[in-house]
Design an enzyme around this catalytic site. Structure first.
Site, PDB file in Angstrom:
ATOM      1  N   ASP A 159      71.383  -8.882 -35.169  1.00 55.02           N
ATOM      2  CA  ASP A 159      70.720  -9.800 -34.243  1.00 55.02           C
ATOM      3  C   ASP A 159      69.370 -10.204 -34.808  1.00 55.02           C
ATOM      4  OD1 ASP A 159      69.483 -11.128 -32.118  1.00 55.02           O
ATOM      5  OD2 ASP A 159      70.380  -9.826 -30.606  1.00 55.02           O
ATOM      6  N   HIS A 184      74.275 -11.958 -32.731  1.00 56.40           N
ATOM      7  CA  HIS A 184      73.590 -12.582 -31.596  1.00 56.40           C
ATOM      8  C   HIS A 184      74.469 -13.687 -31.010  1.00 56.40           C
ATOM      9  CE1 HIS A 184      69.903 -13.871 -29.411  1.00 56.40           C
ATOM     10  NE2 HIS A 184      70.477 -15.054 -29.471  1.00 56.40           N
ATOM     11  N   CYS A 194      69.767 -14.162 -24.022  1.00 51.80           N
ATOM     12  CA  CYS A 194      68.883 -14.845 -24.974  1.00 51.80           C
ATOM     13  C   CYS A 194      67.663 -15.415 -24.240  1.00 51.80           C
ATOM     14  CB  CYS A 194      69.669 -15.921 -25.733  1.00 51.80           C
ATOM     15  SG  CYS A 194      68.774 -16.739 -27.073  1.00 51.80           S
TER      16      CYS A 194
END
Length: 248
Positions: free
Chosen positions: A183, A215, A137
């Site tokens: 995501d 995600h 991320c």
């Protein structure tokens, strides 16, 4: 401005399941940044730079992932570029502002940290040390920069954020992308556009795409759900296998 492919972290980046386990690493200062260090069972000159999500490398889930990488034969270094002020401190309406405000201090502090790492563990090309980097991320853009300037022999991303087309246009090293079917930061159209760029540039790359996860799966999945646990574990195994390929 280059088109965005992976956007900023969102609300789902602040949720997930806390995992159970006993971390075995330690925290030391490297270049002015508190750093989680996990050592392998035997001496090695293979190093993984672990660039964490908004939960920081000091969150137990991330410590356990780093310990797994270390158990596979790598020195693992996770800089806390949030300086102790990570996601658990921001469970409220101001968290998006916190994310935005966290980027510049992290980016500014990173070069001195990297210099300290090279000073302690060896310069790539000037020693036998081989560096890899994995970014989750928030940490993805750091990996892309490292893969573009020759600082690492290979990189990997899991559910990335903060990426644009330029990151892929400048890519100059092998890259694995470990992706969720769903995501919000790196949706299907962006994933395919990234692949198109890498195909056109004849990059060395590999995709993992896991169905049934979202995600954050690679660090904050629910291990009680078989499909989520397998995806998380397979993501980590795939990253190690990818790095093994370039550190022999």
């Amino acid at each position: 401005m280059s088109p965005t492919l992976a956007s900023a972290p969102g609300s789902c980046c602040f949720s997930g399941v806390k995992h159970i386990g006993t971390p075995v690493g330690r925290v030391e200062d490297l270049g002015g940044i508190p750093t989680y260090i996990s050592d392998p069972p035997a001496a090695t000159q293979k190093v993984i730079l672990f660039l964490a999500d908004v939960w920081s490398p000091l969150f137990v889930n991330n410590k356990l992932v780093q310990d797994y990488f270390a158990s596979c034969g790598y020195i693992v270094l996770g800089p806390d570029y949030f300086f102790g002020d990570s996601a658990p401190n921001h469970d409220g309406p101001g968290r998006q502002e916190w994310i935005d405000n966290s980027r510049k201090p992290a980016i500014d502090a990173f070069p001195a940290w990297l210099d300290a790492v090279k000073g302690k563990y060896g310069m790539l090309g000037g020693s036998n040390t081989k560096y890899c980097a994995v970014g989750y991320c928030f940490g993805a853009s750091f990996v892309m920069d490292l893969c573009s300037d020759g600082s690492v022999v290979a990189g990997a991303l899991a559910h990335p954020a903060f990426l644009d087309e330029d990151h892929f246009e400048k890519l100059d090293g092998p890259l694995l992308l470990s992706c969720a079917e769903e995501d919000h930061t790196f949706p299907l159209a962006s994933r395919r556009r990234a692949e198109d760029i890498m195909v056109a540039r004849k990059s060395t790359y590999h995709f993992q795409v896991f169905s049934g996860v979202k995600h954050g799966f690679a660090v904050r999945c629910d291990p009680a759900i078989d499909g989520q646990r397998w995806a998380k574990e397979e993501s980590a195994r795939g990253i190690v296998s990818w790095f093994d390929r370039f550190t022999v």
